[in-house]
Each structure stands twice: as structure tokens, then as C-alpha cells.
Design an enzyme around this catalytic site. Structure first.
Site, PDB file in Angstrom:
ATOM      1  N   GLU A 139       0.940  -1.174   0.017  1.00 56.12           N
ATOM      2  CA  GLU A 139      -0.101   0.046   0.052  1.00 56.12           C
ATOM      3  C   GLU A 139       0.799   1.228   0.093  1.00 56.12           C
ATOM      4  O   GLU A 139       0.581   2.244  -0.535  1.00 56.12           O
ATOM      5  CB  GLU A 139      -0.980   0.099   1.184  1.00 56.12           C
ATOM      6  CG  GLU A 139      -1.969   1.051   0.965  1.00 56.12           C
ATOM      7  CD  GLU A 139      -3.059   0.841   2.029  1.00 56.12           C
ATOM      8  OE1 GLU A 139      -4.335   0.067   1.867  1.00 56.12           O
ATOM      9  OE2 GLU A 139      -3.032   1.109   3.087  1.00 56.12           O
ATOM     10  N   HIS A 157       6.657 -27.109   3.336  1.00 58.39           N
ATOM     11  CA  HIS A 157       5.717 -28.103   2.873  1.00 58.39           C
ATOM     12  C   HIS A 157       4.670 -27.588   1.661  1.00 58.39           C
ATOM     13  O   HIS A 157       3.594 -28.183   1.442  1.00 58.39           O
ATOM     14  CB  HIS A 157       5.119 -28.996   3.896  1.00 58.39           C
ATOM     15  CG  HIS A 157       6.107 -29.609   4.707  1.00 58.39           C
ATOM     16  ND1 HIS A 157       6.370 -30.808   4.422  1.00 58.39           N
ATOM     17  CD2 HIS A 157       6.695 -29.165   5.733  1.00 58.39           C
ATOM     18  CE1 HIS A 157       7.419 -31.281   5.531  1.00 58.39           C
ATOM     19  NE2 HIS A 157       7.779 -30.114   6.161  1.00 58.39           N
ATOM     20  N   LYS A 165     -13.751   1.834  -4.268  1.00 58.81           N
ATOM     21  CA  LYS A 165     -14.777   2.271  -3.231  1.00 58.81           C
ATOM     22  C   LYS A 165     -15.780   3.020  -3.668  1.00 58.81           C
ATOM     23  O   LYS A 165     -17.218   2.994  -3.568  1.00 58.81           O
ATOM     24  CB  LYS A 165     -14.196   3.134  -1.963  1.00 58.81           C
ATOM     25  CG  LYS A 165     -13.400   2.024  -0.951  1.00 58.81           C
ATOM     26  CD  LYS A 165     -13.046   2.699   0.443  1.00 58.81           C
ATOM     27  CE  LYS A 165     -12.139   4.075   0.100  1.00 58.81           C
ATOM     28  NZ  LYS A 165     -11.586   4.524   1.560  1.00 58.81           N
TER      29      LYS A 165
END
EC number: 5.3.1.9
Length: 548
Positions: A355, A386, A514
Site C-alpha cells: 500500500e 511443505h 470504493k
């Protein structure tokens, strides 16, 4: 801060030429040529943290040339500007002063002609008083019972930092149970509230403006849940506190503004755990431990502000990151903590870095012609071994890695920690030095196998090595050492943004989605088909309406 395009500097051109010499150099050869390599390419901070950057594809000359880049882009003046309270976040006309929040030496820091430290200290004192009352059981709910559970409602910086820190420091927690709700998906708040008792639950609503959609949606649902048992609106004041600057909205919600904890516009969300946003940390660990977290960060702040660039740990790590991202074409960096309590650390700095430095426009307003922020990802070891280490070891992508581990475990069960750390040490060695075809064939021969028997499988067991890593070994993960570690990464991010000529402390990239969501939300209310978007978005919305 000066706005200098790094790719147009003499230092950048020198690094491009130097890369041609270094691109095929093997880490194994660098170690073979210099028996003192570790001591030259490592440093210990505060007797708490060893940073080993020797297993990188760098020489002393590489570092000299990277330091020249820092000098030519005037990094030093950028650091001074931040600590002096100058408005280096120019797109929002704000200072950037998370360092003031943990300024334990209390030296004046001036913004707009005013020392911010008295206000910082006043909020800390208010937080301490609140924490002491809640932890001590003096703060009572509406039926006279003490608080047992605290729910932090926030998102982004109001959630990731507090959640990461309370998890990382879980061995220090008191009797209060901490919960974190961020996602606007109703499942998150519903599942969190399901086992809780409204009589003993305290909510912290973390939103600077008190208008953040996700946070306020969850806060209203939490209030509805609470009132379905408590009944009377006046009881809200005993069960809700606000981390905000909007007194009017806080009061309108039903929260007593005496229980509103303020912070300032010079605190960025992803750098805010040191502020009132960290109230959940202080409640979970006790205020003394929260102060230790601040003190650890302040110690790293002083190192960053005062240490010459050649020995400055955030600067060194930042420069090495720029080297890989811009010259080797490495697009990602992995953060791999060998400590289960640190399981949210990579996610926290995924936000912190991506960000901050995920920008394509420079400080002059022009598109950049170089790489800015990398993709950050990671999981705790040994789980990651793994899962995705296969690609790091033998894939075609170069993934520089930071390995982080404590020497002392908070849970010294049997030989668990020795096994964990043996993997920590082994992985960086394996990534750096690999295993040649000759060694693979010799191992098979020692098992009594003929060359013909192993010919078909040997190539697949070769590890090229030359995969770069940093190792950060902490004495122990304490509030102080975690504070230092977080600040190390924060200042690394700042350094890269300063050198790369981008604005690190805004985040306009979150705005467009937004805006569009606010436009789409009313369109979801009815059953009629939508046709105001592109064909894909229209079809997705209309299928949602059919299926819901």
C-alpha cells in the site's frame, strides 16, 4: 525531499554496468573468496537482533554503488525531513510522524509551529488509565460484571497491526480475550459474536473518520447484537469505546466521547498501531508491555536517524531490495517467520509495503520507468517448506527471502525449537549453496547405485542454489524486540520510497473501487436487471440477483 528520478542518476547507470558483472556470480564463490564474509555483511542491533545479509548476490562494490544511489537521491535529507515533521506526504499535505508516537526521549517534534508531543503523551496517559481500569476489573458492564472479552472492529491499518502484534506477543497476554473483526462479510462479525456474552464484552470501534463503510457496518451490527440483550441505548456507553477523531459521529453512535481516543492526520493507517489504534494491544498485554513495544521501535528510530548509511540496517535492507527488484527483475519478496506467534507478520507488511510503495507515478507526477514496490507474501516456517519452498528452491522465479526466528522459544517443549531452528538454518544454506549434479551422483554411488540406475532421476535432484536470503535472528520475541523489528521494516519501506521518488504515505489506489461499490450498492436493492455497466459487470450483477 528532493524529487530525483533514480534511473537518471550516474549511480543507477553504474549499477546497470555492475549488474552485468554480478548477474552470474555465485553466492558460494563469494563465500569461498572471503572467509570474513559473514562479519563484513552482518550486524547486531542492541544485543537483541542479528541481521545477516551475507547470503545475497552482492559484493562490497555492489553496496558501494547502492550507497552512491542513496546519496545521489539525497536519502539523508528525506530522513531528516520525516523526523522534523515536514509535510512529506504532499498529495495529502500531511506530515508523517509515526516516529512521534513512540518518541520515548520526548524531544519536541514540531508540526505547523506546534510541538505534537504533549498531545501524544496525553493520549498515552488516557490509554493507560483506561487499560488499568478494564484489566483491573474496575470498568464494569451494564450489569456490574467486569469485562472478559474485547472486540476490535476496524479494517486495514486499524486491524492488521493490532491483530499481528497481539498474536506475536500472545505469551504476554492477560486474562482478557481479544477478538478482531474487519471483513464486511457478515460471517466475520456473526462468528465472532456467537460465543460472547454482551454483559462482559467491550467493543473498540477503530475508524479515524467514523465513516469507514466496513467498520461502521460491523459496528452497527455489534450495537444491534448488544442492544438485543441490553435493551437500553444508554448501556452502549459502558460497552463501546472509539478510536477516532470525529467526536460528533462518535457521540451520535451512543459512545461517551470521554471514551474516544484520538490520533492525528499525520498518522497513516498502516503505521498506526503505535497510536490509539493500538489500544487493543495495550488491553491485551497491559500498558507496560505496550510501552516496551514503543521503546523498541524508538530504539530503531534512533538507529535509523543517526547511523551512517553504510551501517544503517533499514537502509542496507532497502538497497538490497532495490538491487533485486530493479536489476535482477525479482518481482516478489517472501517474509518467512520461524515462529508460530508471528503468523500475521507477513500479512501486516504485505499491506505496509504494497500500500505504501505500490505506485506507478513519481513525486513529479510522471509515470516511472523503473520498478517500485515488490509483491510481499509469506507464511510461517516450517509450514511454508511443505507448501511453496519448492518453487523458491527449484523454480524459474527469483524470490529473495527474509528468514526471521527467535533464539529463545516461549514454549520450550522437548526438542521442538531445536528442530524448528535446524530448518531455519538449513533453508538459507540450501538456498545459497544448493547441490550440484556431482554431489547428487556421489550420494547415489554411496548407496551402491550405478550411473545407469540414477541417470534418469539425478537432474531432478540438483539444486542450483544462488537464491538470496536475509536472516534476522532475534534473541527472543519480546514487546521491545518486536517493536524494533517492525520499525526496521517500516524504515526499509520509507527508504525505498524516498530513493524511488514516490509518495509512500498516500494510498489513492484504494479509492476507485470504493467509489464504484458505492454506486453499485443501490443497484443491488431491487430485482430489475442492471444495464449501466460493461457487459461482464452487468452479467455478474444480474446473475447474483437471479441466484440470491
Amino acid at each position: 525531499m528532493k524529487n530525483i528520478n533514480p534511473s537518471q542518476t550516474a549511480a543507477w547507470q553504474a549499477l546497470q554496468q555492475h549488474f552485468e558483472q554480478m548477474k552470474d556470480v555465485q553466492i558460494s564463490d563469494l563465500f569461498a573468496q572471503d572467509k570474513e564474509r559473514f562479519s563484513k555483511f552482518s550486524a547486531t542491533f542492541n544485543d537483541q537482533m542479528l541481521v545477516d545479509y551475507s547470503k545475497n548476490r552482492i559484493s562490497a562494490e555492489t553496496l558501494e554503488k547502492l550507497q552512491a544511489l542513496a546519496k545521489e537521491t539525497d536519502l539523508q535529507s528525506a530522513i531528516k525531513s520525516m523526523f522534523a515533521g515536514e509535510k512529506i506526504n504532499r498529495t495529502e499535505d500531511r506530515a508523517v510522524l509515526h516516529v512521534a508516537l513512540r518518541n520515548r526521549s520526548n524531544t519536541p517534534i514540531i508540526v505547523d509551529g506546534k510541538d505534537v508531543m504533549p498531545e501524544v503523551n496525553a493520549v498515552l496517559a488516557k490509554m493507560k488509565q483506561f487499560c488499568d481500569r478494564v484489566i483491573g476489573g474496575d470498568w464494569k458492564g451494564y450489569t456490574g460484571k467486569a469485562i472478559t472479552d474485547v472486540v476490535n472492529i476496524g479494517i486495514g491499518g486499524s486491524d492488521l497491526g493490532p491483530y499481528m502484534a497481539t498474536e506475536a506477543l500472545r505469551p504476554y497476554k492477560n486474562h482478557l480475550n481479544m477478538h478482531f473483526v474487519s471483513n464486511v462479510d457478515g460471517t466475520h462479525i456473526a462468528e465472532t459474536l456467537q460465543p460472547l456474552n454482551p454483559e462482559t464484552t467491550l467493543f473498540l470501534v477503530a475508524s479515524k473518520t467514523f465513516t469507514t463503510q466496513e467498520t461502521m457496518t460491523n459496528a452497527h451490527s455489534a450495537r444491534d447484537w448488544f442492544l438485543s440483550t441490553a435493551g437500553d441505548q444508554k448501556h452502549v456507553a459502558k460497552h463501546f469505546a472509539a478510536l477516532s477523531t470525529n467526536g460528533k459521529a462518535v457521540g451520535g453512535f451512543g459512545i461517551d466521547t470521554a471514551n474516544m481516543f484520538e490520533f492525528w492526520d499525520w498518522v497513516g493507517g498502516r503505521y498506526s498501531l503505535w497510536s490509539a489504534i493500538g489500544l487493543s494491544i495495550a488491553l491485551s498485554l497491559g500498558f507496560d508491555n505496550f510501552e516496551q513495544l514503543l521503546s523498541g521501535a524508538h530504539a530503531m528510530d534512533q538507529h535509523f536517524a543517526q547511523t551512517p548509511a553504510e551501517k544503517n540496517l533499514p537502509v542496507l535492507l532497502a538497497l538490497i531490495g532495490i538491487w533485486y527488484n530493479n536489476f535482477f527483475g525479482a518481482e516478489t519478496e517472501a517474509i518467512l517467520p520461524y515462529d508460530q506467534y508471528m503468523h500475521r507478520f507477513a500479512a501486516y507488511f504485505q499491506q505496509g509495503n504494497m500500500e505504501s510503495n505500490g505506485k506507478y507515478v513519481d513525486r513529479n507526477g510522471n509515470p516511472v520507468d523503473y520498478q517500485t514496490g515488490p509483491i510481499i507474501w509469506g507464511e510461517p516456517g516450517t509450514n511454508g517448506q511443505h507448501a511453496f519452498y519448492q518453487l523458491i528452491h527449484q523454480g524459474t522465479k527469483l524470490v529473495p527471502c527474509d528468514f526471521i526466528a527467535p533464539a529463545i522459544s516461549h514454549n520450550p517443549l522437548s526438542d521442538h525449537h531445536a528442530k524448528l531452528l535446524s530448518n531455519f538454518f538449513a533453508q538459507t544454506e540450501a538456498l545459497a549453496f544448493g547441490k550440484s549434479l556431482e554431489v547428487v551422483e556421489a550420494e547415489f554411488a554411496a548407496q551402491g547405485k550405478t550411473p545407469e540406475e540414477v541417470k534418469h532421476v539425478a537432474p531432478f535432484k540438483v539444486f542450483e542454489g544462488n537464491r538470496p536470503t536475509n536472516s534476522i535472528l532475534l534473541r527472543e520475541i519480546t514487546p521491545f524486540s518486536l517493536g524494533s523489528l517492525i520499525a526496521l521494516y517500516e524504515h526499509k519501506i520509507f527508504t525505498q520510497g524516498a530513493i524511488l521518488n514516490i509518495f509512500t504515505f498516500d494510498q489513492w489506489g484504494v479509492e476507485l473501487g470504493k467509489q464504484l461499490a458505492n454506486r453499485i450498492l443501490p443497484e443491488l436493492a431491487g430485482d430489475e436487471a442492471v444495464s449501466s455497466h460493461d457487459s461482464s459487470t452487468n452479467a455478474l450483477i444480474n446473475r447474483f440477483k437471479e441466484w440470491r
